[in-house]
Design an enzyme around this catalytic site. Structure first.
Site, PDB file in Angstrom:
ATOM      1  N   PRO A   9       0.978  -1.179  -0.118  1.00 51.44           N
ATOM      2  CA  PRO A   9       0.068  -0.093   0.072  1.00 51.44           C
ATOM      3  C   PRO A   9       0.749   1.326  -0.107  1.00 51.44           C
ATOM      4  O   PRO A   9       1.781   1.395   0.629  1.00 51.44           O
ATOM      5  CB  PRO A   9      -0.868   0.025   1.424  1.00 51.44           C
ATOM      6  CG  PRO A   9      -0.842  -1.476   1.507  1.00 51.44           C
ATOM      7  CD  PRO A   9       0.291  -2.090   1.061  1.00 51.44           C
ATOM      8  N   ASN A  10       0.452   2.291  -0.803  1.00 51.63           N
ATOM      9  CA  ASN A  10       0.937   3.618  -0.915  1.00 51.63           C
ATOM     10  C   ASN A  10       2.172   3.624  -1.723  1.00 51.63           C
ATOM     11  O   ASN A  10       2.784   4.994  -1.901  1.00 51.63           O
ATOM     12  CB  ASN A  10       0.882   4.327   0.621  1.00 51.63           C
ATOM     13  CG  ASN A  10      -0.387   4.382   1.069  1.00 51.63           C
ATOM     14  OD1 ASN A  10      -1.316   4.783   0.522  1.00 51.63           O
ATOM     15  ND2 ASN A  10      -0.478   3.929   2.078  1.00 51.63           N
ATOM     16  N   ARG A  17       5.036  11.053  -2.000  1.00 55.23           N
ATOM     17  CA  ARG A  17       4.691  10.969  -0.855  1.00 55.23           C
ATOM     18  C   ARG A  17       6.060  11.419   0.035  1.00 55.23           C
ATOM     19  O   ARG A  17       6.939  10.518  -0.165  1.00 55.23           O
ATOM     20  CB  ARG A  17       4.373   9.476  -0.934  1.00 55.23           C
ATOM     21  CG  ARG A  17       4.173   9.084   0.641  1.00 55.23           C
ATOM     22  CD  ARG A  17       4.112   7.529   0.456  1.00 55.23           C
ATOM     23  NE  ARG A  17       3.750   7.011   1.755  1.00 55.23           N
ATOM     24  CZ  ARG A  17       3.853   5.577   2.197  1.00 55.23           C
ATOM     25  NH1 ARG A  17       4.513   4.913   1.238  1.00 55.23           N
ATOM     26  NH2 ARG A  17       3.526   5.317   3.335  1.00 55.23           N
ATOM     27  N   TYR A  22      11.270   9.287   1.551  1.00 55.70           N
ATOM     28  CA  TYR A  22      11.281   8.066   0.677  1.00 55.70           C
ATOM     29  C   TYR A  22      11.939   8.365  -0.490  1.00 55.70           C
ATOM     30  O   TYR A  22      12.068   7.699  -1.411  1.00 55.70           O
ATOM     31  CB  TYR A  22       9.819   7.585   0.466  1.00 55.70           C
ATOM     32  CG  TYR A  22       8.835   6.954   1.461  1.00 55.70           C
ATOM     33  CD1 TYR A  22       9.420   5.969   2.248  1.00 55.70           C
ATOM     34  CD2 TYR A  22       8.064   7.867   2.104  1.00 55.70           C
ATOM     35  CE1 TYR A  22       8.779   5.161   3.338  1.00 55.70           C
ATOM     36  CE2 TYR A  22       7.205   7.404   3.173  1.00 55.70           C
ATOM     37  CZ  TYR A  22       7.759   5.903   3.751  1.00 55.70           C
ATOM     38  OH  TYR A  22       6.933   5.630   4.837  1.00 55.70           O
ATOM     39  N   ASN A  73       8.257  -5.480  -0.259  1.00 55.91           N
ATOM     40  CA  ASN A  73       8.097  -4.091   0.280  1.00 55.91           C
ATOM     41  C   ASN A  73       6.914  -4.036   0.853  1.00 55.91           C
ATOM     42  O   ASN A  73       5.774  -3.821   0.061  1.00 55.91           O
ATOM     43  CB  ASN A  73       8.523  -2.761  -0.321  1.00 55.91           C
ATOM     44  CG  ASN A  73       8.475  -1.761   0.571  1.00 55.91           C
ATOM     45  OD1 ASN A  73       7.875  -1.841   1.811  1.00 55.91           O
ATOM     46  ND2 ASN A  73       9.127  -0.559   0.413  1.00 55.91           N
ATOM     47  N   ALA A  76       3.001  -0.554   5.050  1.00 59.80           N
ATOM     48  CA  ALA A  76       2.566  -0.619   6.475  1.00 59.80           C
ATOM     49  C   ALA A  76       1.946  -1.884   6.758  1.00 59.80           C
ATOM     50  O   ALA A  76       1.902  -2.451   8.036  1.00 59.80           O
ATOM     51  CB  ALA A  76       1.369   0.291   6.559  1.00 59.80           C
ATOM     52  N   HIS A  79       3.889  -4.193   9.506  1.00 64.16           N
ATOM     53  CA  HIS A  79       3.826  -3.808  10.743  1.00 64.16           C
ATOM     54  C   HIS A  79       2.719  -4.546  11.468  1.00 64.16           C
ATOM     55  O   HIS A  79       2.599  -4.682  13.027  1.00 64.16           O
ATOM     56  CB  HIS A  79       3.429  -2.252  10.959  1.00 64.16           C
ATOM     57  CG  HIS A  79       4.640  -1.569  10.402  1.00 64.16           C
ATOM     58  ND1 HIS A  79       6.025  -1.690  10.564  1.00 64.16           N
ATOM     59  CD2 HIS A  79       4.462  -0.395   9.542  1.00 64.16           C
ATOM     60  CE1 HIS A  79       6.673  -0.922   9.951  1.00 64.16           C
ATOM     61  NE2 HIS A  79       5.868  -0.142   9.287  1.00 64.16           N
ATOM     62  N   GLU A  97      12.640  -9.046   2.824  1.00 67.22           N
ATOM     63  CA  GLU A  97      11.914  -7.829   3.136  1.00 67.22           C
ATOM     64  C   GLU A  97      12.491  -6.797   2.988  1.00 67.22           C
ATOM     65  O   GLU A  97      13.694  -6.465   3.385  1.00 67.22           O
ATOM     66  CB  GLU A  97      11.452  -7.689   4.592  1.00 67.22           C
ATOM     67  CG  GLU A  97      10.601  -6.890   5.133  1.00 67.22           C
ATOM     68  CD  GLU A  97      10.304  -7.057   6.689  1.00 67.22           C
ATOM     69  OE1 GLU A  97      10.782  -8.170   7.283  1.00 67.22           O
ATOM     70  OE2 GLU A  97       9.600  -6.149   7.222  1.00 67.22           O
ATOM     71  N   HIS A  99      12.497  -2.335   3.158  1.00 66.97           N
ATOM     72  CA  HIS A  99      11.753  -1.015   3.586  1.00 66.97           C
ATOM     73  C   HIS A  99      12.730  -0.093   2.847  1.00 66.97           C
ATOM     74  O   HIS A  99      14.072  -0.024   3.277  1.00 66.97           O
ATOM     75  CB  HIS A  99      11.607  -1.023   4.950  1.00 66.97           C
ATOM     76  CG  HIS A  99      10.702  -1.738   5.618  1.00 66.97           C
ATOM     77  ND1 HIS A  99       9.269  -1.704   5.389  1.00 66.97           N
ATOM     78  CD2 HIS A  99      10.882  -3.024   6.255  1.00 66.97           C
ATOM     79  CE1 HIS A  99       8.707  -2.667   6.013  1.00 66.97           C
ATOM     80  NE2 HIS A  99       9.499  -3.516   6.303  1.00 66.97           N
ATOM     81  N   ARG A 106      12.151   5.638  13.221  1.00 65.01           N
ATOM     82  CA  ARG A 106      10.975   6.468  12.874  1.00 65.01           C
ATOM     83  C   ARG A 106      10.234   6.517  14.106  1.00 65.01           C
ATOM     84  O   ARG A 106      10.491   6.013  15.333  1.00 65.01           O
ATOM     85  CB  ARG A 106      10.383   6.292  11.703  1.00 65.01           C
ATOM     86  CG  ARG A 106      11.176   6.232  10.467  1.00 65.01           C
ATOM     87  CD  ARG A 106      10.480   6.114   9.232  1.00 65.01           C
ATOM     88  NE  ARG A 106       9.515   6.904   8.909  1.00 65.01           N
ATOM     89  CZ  ARG A 106       8.417   6.650   7.735  1.00 65.01           C
ATOM     90  NH1 ARG A 106       8.884   5.457   7.032  1.00 65.01           N
ATOM     91  NH2 ARG A 106       7.601   7.465   7.621  1.00 65.01           N
TER      92      ARG A 106
END
Ligand code: DQA
Length: 154
Positions: A9-10, A17, A22, A73, A76, A79, A97, A99, A106
Site C-alpha cells: 500500500p501507498n 509521498r 522516501y 516491500n 505498512a 507492521h 523484506e 523498506h 521512525r
C-alpha cells in the site's frame, strides 16, 4: 530464474509521498532500477504493486509455484499483517523484506515488523537501493545450490 518484486500500500505514491523520507524516485524508477539489475544478473522479474492485502497474499501464494524468490516491500502491512506472515511461510521460497526508510529510526509503531521473523532477510533504510541489494542477495542465495537457510551460519 523468476523473481517477484512485490510492493504494498501507498508505494504507488513514491516520488510525491514524503520525499524527505522516501526520496524523489517514483515506483516506475524503482522498477527500472530492478530491471537493469535483473538483466545484469540474468534474472527474470515480475514487478507488481497493490494497495490490497488480499492481492499481496494471492501473489505470495503464486510465488510458491511460480517464483524462485521474492523481494517484498510490504509497506505498512509489514507492521501488522498476520495474513502476510502465513502467506510468506506457506510460500516456501526466500522472501527478502525491503523498506526504503529505516523503520527503526521512525515512529515506535514502525519499529515492529511482524513479517521479519519469517523473512529470509531484511533490508531497511538504504533507500531504493535496497531493492537492488535484495535482488543481489537473492541471486547469491538462489545460485548457491547447497546454500544454508537463513543467516545463522557458524
Ligand atoms: C515502508 C515503511 C513503512 O513503515 C511504511 O508504512 C511504508 C513504506 C518503506 O519502504 O520505508 O509505506 O515500507
Amino acid at each position: 530464474m523468476k523473481v517477484f518484486v512485490l510492493n504494498g500500500p501507498n508505494l504507488n505514491l513514491l516520488g510525491d509521498r514524503e520525499p524527505e523520507i522516501y526520496g524523489t524516485q517514483t515506483l516506475d524508477d524503482v522498477e527500472e532500477m530492478c530491471r537493469a539489475k535483473a538483466s545484469e544478473l540474468g534474472m527474470d522479474i515480475d514487478f507488481r504493486h497493490t494497495n490490497f492485502e488480499g492481492e499481496l497474499v494471492e501473489w505470495l501464494q503464486d510465488a510458491r509455484t511460480s517464483a524462485a524468490g521474492v523481494v517484498l516491500n510490504p509497506a505498512a502491512l509489514g507492521h501488522y499483517s498476520l495474513a502476510l506472515v502465513d502467506a510468506i511461510t506457506a510460500a516456501q521460497v526466500p522472501v527478502v523484506e525491503v523498506h526504503i526508510s529505516n523503520i527503526y529510526a521512525r515512529e515506535d509503531w514502525r519499529s515492529k515488523s511482524v513479517i521479519s521473523p519469517v523473512a529470509y532477510g531484511v533490508i531497511s533504510g538504504l533507500g531504493t537501493q535496497g531493492y537492488v541489494l535484495a535482488l543481489e542477495a537473492l541471486n547469491v542465495v538462489l545460485s548457491d545450490e547447497g546454500g544454508d537457510e537463513g543467516g545463522d551460519d557458524e
